[in-house]
Design an enzyme around this catalytic site. Structure first.
Site, PDB file in Angstrom:
ATOM      1  N   VAL A 224     -12.534  -0.815   0.345  1.00 56.44           N
ATOM      2  CA  VAL A 224     -13.358   0.392   0.492  1.00 56.44           C
ATOM      3  C   VAL A 224     -14.190   0.618  -0.770  1.00 56.44           C
ATOM      4  CG1 VAL A 224     -13.296   2.907   0.814  1.00 56.44           C
ATOM      5  CG2 VAL A 224     -11.651   1.466   2.031  1.00 56.44           C
TER       6      VAL A 224
ATOM      7  N   LEU B 264       7.987   1.968 -12.999  1.00 58.32           N
ATOM      8  CA  LEU B 264       7.181   2.582 -14.068  1.00 58.32           C
ATOM      9  C   LEU B 264       6.854   4.004 -13.634  1.00 58.32           C
ATOM     10  CD1 LEU B 264       4.609  -0.174 -15.141  1.00 58.32           C
ATOM     11  CD2 LEU B 264       6.839   0.351 -16.141  1.00 58.32           C
TER      12      LEU B 264
ATOM     13  N   GLU C 134      -4.067  -6.188  -7.627  1.00 56.74           N
ATOM     14  CA  GLU C 134      -3.656  -4.866  -8.106  1.00 56.74           C
ATOM     15  C   GLU C 134      -2.641  -5.015  -9.227  1.00 56.74           C
ATOM     16  OE1 GLU C 134      -3.826  -2.435  -3.834  1.00 56.74           O
ATOM     17  OE2 GLU C 134      -1.908  -2.712  -4.853  1.00 56.74           O
TER      18      GLU C 134
ATOM     19  N   ARG D 110      -9.013  -9.014   1.213  1.00 61.94           N
ATOM     20  CA  ARG D 110     -10.140  -8.473   1.991  1.00 61.94           C
ATOM     21  C   ARG D 110     -11.157  -7.841   1.040  1.00 61.94           C
ATOM     22  NH1 ARG D 110      -5.971  -4.398   2.108  1.00 61.94           N
ATOM     23  NH2 ARG D 110      -6.710  -2.681   0.805  1.00 61.94           N
TER      24      ARG D 110
ATOM     25  N   HIS E 141      -0.862   7.669  -1.381  1.00 61.95           N
ATOM     26  CA  HIS E 141      -1.339   6.283  -1.349  1.00 61.95           C
ATOM     27  C   HIS E 141      -2.701   6.137  -0.706  1.00 61.95           C
ATOM     28  CE1 HIS E 141       2.397   5.221  -3.119  1.00 61.95           C
ATOM     29  NE2 HIS E 141       3.045   5.824  -2.145  1.00 61.95           N
TER      30      HIS E 141
ATOM     31  N   GLY F 196       0.805  -1.212   0.000  1.00 60.51           N
ATOM     32  CA  GLY F 196       0.000   0.000   0.000  1.00 60.51           C
ATOM     33  C   GLY F 196       0.841   1.267   0.000  1.00 60.51           C
TER      34      GLY F 196
HETATM   35  C1  MV4 Z   1       5.168   0.707  -8.261  1.00 56.94           C
HETATM   36  C2  MV4 Z   1       4.988   1.831  -9.081  1.00 56.94           C
HETATM   37  C3  MV4 Z   1       5.741   1.914 -10.238  1.00 56.94           C
HETATM   38  N1  MV4 Z   1       6.629   0.930 -10.538  1.00 56.94           N
HETATM   39  N2  MV4 Z   1       6.043  -0.237  -8.614  1.00 56.94           N
HETATM   40  C4  MV4 Z   1       2.243   2.148  -4.756  1.00 56.94           C
HETATM   41  C5  MV4 Z   1       1.506   1.334  -3.755  1.00 56.94           C
HETATM   42  C6  MV4 Z   1       2.104  -0.015  -3.749  1.00 56.94           C
HETATM   43  N3  MV4 Z   1       1.044  -0.961  -3.936  1.00 56.94           N
HETATM   44  C7  MV4 Z   1       3.075  -0.035  -4.891  1.00 56.94           C
HETATM   45  N4  MV4 Z   1       2.961   1.228  -5.561  1.00 56.94           N
HETATM   46  C8  MV4 Z   1       3.591   1.454  -6.726  1.00 56.94           C
HETATM   47  N5  MV4 Z   1       4.484   0.543  -7.134  1.00 56.94           N
HETATM   48  C9  MV4 Z   1       6.750  -0.126  -9.731  1.00 56.94           C
HETATM   49  N6  MV4 Z   1       7.613  -1.099 -10.052  1.00 56.94           N
HETATM   50  C10 MV4 Z   1       4.034   2.774  -8.698  1.00 56.94           C
HETATM   51  C11 MV4 Z   1       3.327   2.579  -7.520  1.00 56.94           C
HETATM   52  C12 MV4 Z   1       2.309   3.546  -7.221  1.00 56.94           C
HETATM   53  C13 MV4 Z   1       2.606   4.832  -6.875  1.00 56.94           C
HETATM   54  C14 MV4 Z   1       3.907   5.259  -6.738  1.00 56.94           C
HETATM   55  C15 MV4 Z   1       4.189   6.540  -6.388  1.00 56.94           C
HETATM   56  C16 MV4 Z   1       3.157   7.457  -6.185  1.00 56.94           C
HETATM   57  C17 MV4 Z   1       1.848   7.043  -6.274  1.00 56.94           C
HETATM   58  C18 MV4 Z   1       1.561   5.732  -6.620  1.00 56.94           C
HETATM   59  C19 MV4 Z   1       0.270   5.346  -6.717  1.00 56.94           C
HETATM   60  C20 MV4 Z   1      -0.011   4.069  -7.079  1.00 56.94           C
HETATM   61  C21 MV4 Z   1       1.017   3.157  -7.320  1.00 56.94           C
END
Ligand code: MV4
Length: 454
Positions: free
Chosen positions: A295, A203, A275, A292, A235, A164
């Protein structure tokens, strides 16, 4: 079927679970902290048990108090909602030892998916695409440096025990990797008591798209389509919608099939969410699995016509799934999270709801535990209501949301309603041009002008 369910939660989700139980003619037990004596979930439940003082560690996270409440009231199952103990494998194990039912997946699966490095490995082994990165948690800085060189910068370091968005560090170039790795490991050790770190190609501007999955106790797994959750800040999701404006029927089928494969591979049970990150070239990658109800489950309910909370209860009681996988979404649904927060500073704004007039009308749903004179306590999450709309097309759903936000009157505290009113009028939002950086860009676009000078 269960005769009596204890709801190990509070707020809108506790009310939502009680609604489902009532429709299934199952008796309900609310548990509450002393800060929640006047909460609607206590009013609506058939029975209620006080489980402790306001801090959640002593109440909603207190396993022994909640088990005692279940034993005393003779509840035959527990619904954990989201947050609190919903993804606590130990809690699920204790319930099993006490012969009390659990409305969720098996504890081993909760534990495995809770380790984000192991979840990634499991997804990869099941043929679900993952980003290039580590096979196992990184042994040290040298391995981190070598692997980052192989996959190419930017890379992201993630805490295996995080999730998260907690415990992540983005690394843009080789000169930063060693120090960032050490910092990430120290932070993860401090925050989670586990310093395991894994690495992935980063990414830069993906979409966050998640699939609702469901598995019964007889080996059947299905998906119920996706939710687009790209509009987040720190987040915390602000707006979710279904379907995603980015998915074609073919891409939905491919991502949905991958989600179902993962459920089958782990012998999943009950409701879950897979996700994904979706890149600009339509490639998609597994990110995490949430074990789970979420929301944002109502947007899926609106476009599928399925009551997901009732389905959770029925499946946990052993009913076979009678829904086929990959139902086509009917129309378009959007959810705005109404938080007790200042709409610009996001500072918490607990207090008394002096006026509380939720909107109604066609295709308009409000999931809330709020009412006039209810006092939002300062101890918990700031969510006070979820406003969900449904209409035939995305533009119509946006117009409906805009109207519903205008007719939602809350006085006495600050809420995120004024922020939502701006987002739903934003040209980028209206065009469906969404990414995980949407809010960052939106807030910059809408910054008050710099007065200049010194
Ligand atoms: C990432 C990503 C880009 N590249 N992983 C955010 C929550 C957690 N579940 C993992 N997340 C991310 N992982 C890779 N390899 C982008 C996110 C990401 C995010 C990152 C920075 C700011 C906001 C974000 C919102 C959703 C997901």
């Amino acid at each position: 079927m269960f005769k009596k369910i204890l709801i190990a939660n509070r707020g809108e989700i506790a009310v939502r679970i009680i609604q489902a139980c009532r429709e299934l003619q199952i008796r309900t037990v609310a548990v509450y902290s002393t800060a929640d004596r006047d909460s609607l979930h206590v009013t609506y439940a058939d029975e209620d048990v006080c489980i402790g003082p306001p801090p959640s560690g002593q109440s909603y996270l207190n396993v022994s108090s909640i088990i005692s409440a279940a034993e005393i009231t003779g509840a035959d199952a527990v619904h954990p909602g989201y947050g609190f103990l919903a993804e606590n494998a130990h809690f699920a194990e204790v319930l099993a030892e006490c012969k009390i039912g659990w409305i969720g997946p098996r504890p081993e699966v909760i534990r495995m998916m809770g380790d984000k490095a192991q979840a990634r490995q499991t997804a990869k082994a099941a043929g679900v695409p993952v980003l290039p990165g580590s096979e196992d948690p990184l042994a040290g800085v040298d391995e981190a440096e070598a692997l980052a060189g192989d996959v190419g910068y930017p890379v992201i370091l993630k805490a295996a025990a995080g999730g998260g968005g907690r415990g992540m560090r983005i690394v843009h170039e080789a000169s930063e990797i060693k120090s960032q790795f050490e910092t990430a490991r120290a932070e993860a050790q401090k925050a989670f008591g586990d310093g395991s770190i894994y690495l992935e190609k980063y990414l830069v501007e993906p979409r966050h798209i998640e699939f609702q999955v469901f598995s019964d106790l007889h080996g059947k797994s299905i998906h119920l389509g996706e939710r687009e959750c790209s509009i987040q800040r720190r987040h915390q999701k602000l707006i979710e919608e279904a379907p995603s404006p980015a998915l074609t029927p073919l891409l939905r089928e491919r991502m949905g099939a991958a989600a179902v494969r993962l459920c089958e591979a782990v012998g999943y049970e009950n409701a879950g969410t897979i996700e994904f990150l979706l890149d600009v070239d339509d490639s998609f990658y597994f990110m995490e699995m949430n074990t789970r109800i979420q929301v944002e489950h109502p947007v899926t309910e609106m476009v599928t016509g399925i009551d997901l909370v009732k389905l959770q209860i029925k499946v946990a009681a052993g009913d076979p799934l009678d829904i086929r996988s990959g139902l086509l979404p009917r129309g378009h649904a959007i959810e705005c999270r109404v938080n007790a927060e200042h709409p610009e500073t996001f500072a918490p704004s607990p207090g008394r709801l002096k006026t509380f007039h939720p909107p109604g009308g066609p295709g308009t749903r409000v999931d809330t535990h709020g009412y006039e004179d209810y006092v939002v306590p300062p101890h918990y999450d700031s969510l006070v209501a979820k406003l969900i709309v449904h209409d035939r097309t995305r533009p119509e759903a946006i117009a409906r949301m805009s109207r519903a936000l205008d007719f939602f009157v809350v006085e006495g505290i600050q809420t995120t309603i004024p922020l939502h009113r701006k987002i739903v009028r934003d040209p980028e939002f209206v065009a469906g041009r969404l990414s995980t950086r949407f809010m960052e860009r939106f807030l910059r676009r809408n910054q008050p002008p710099d007065p200049g000078g010194r």
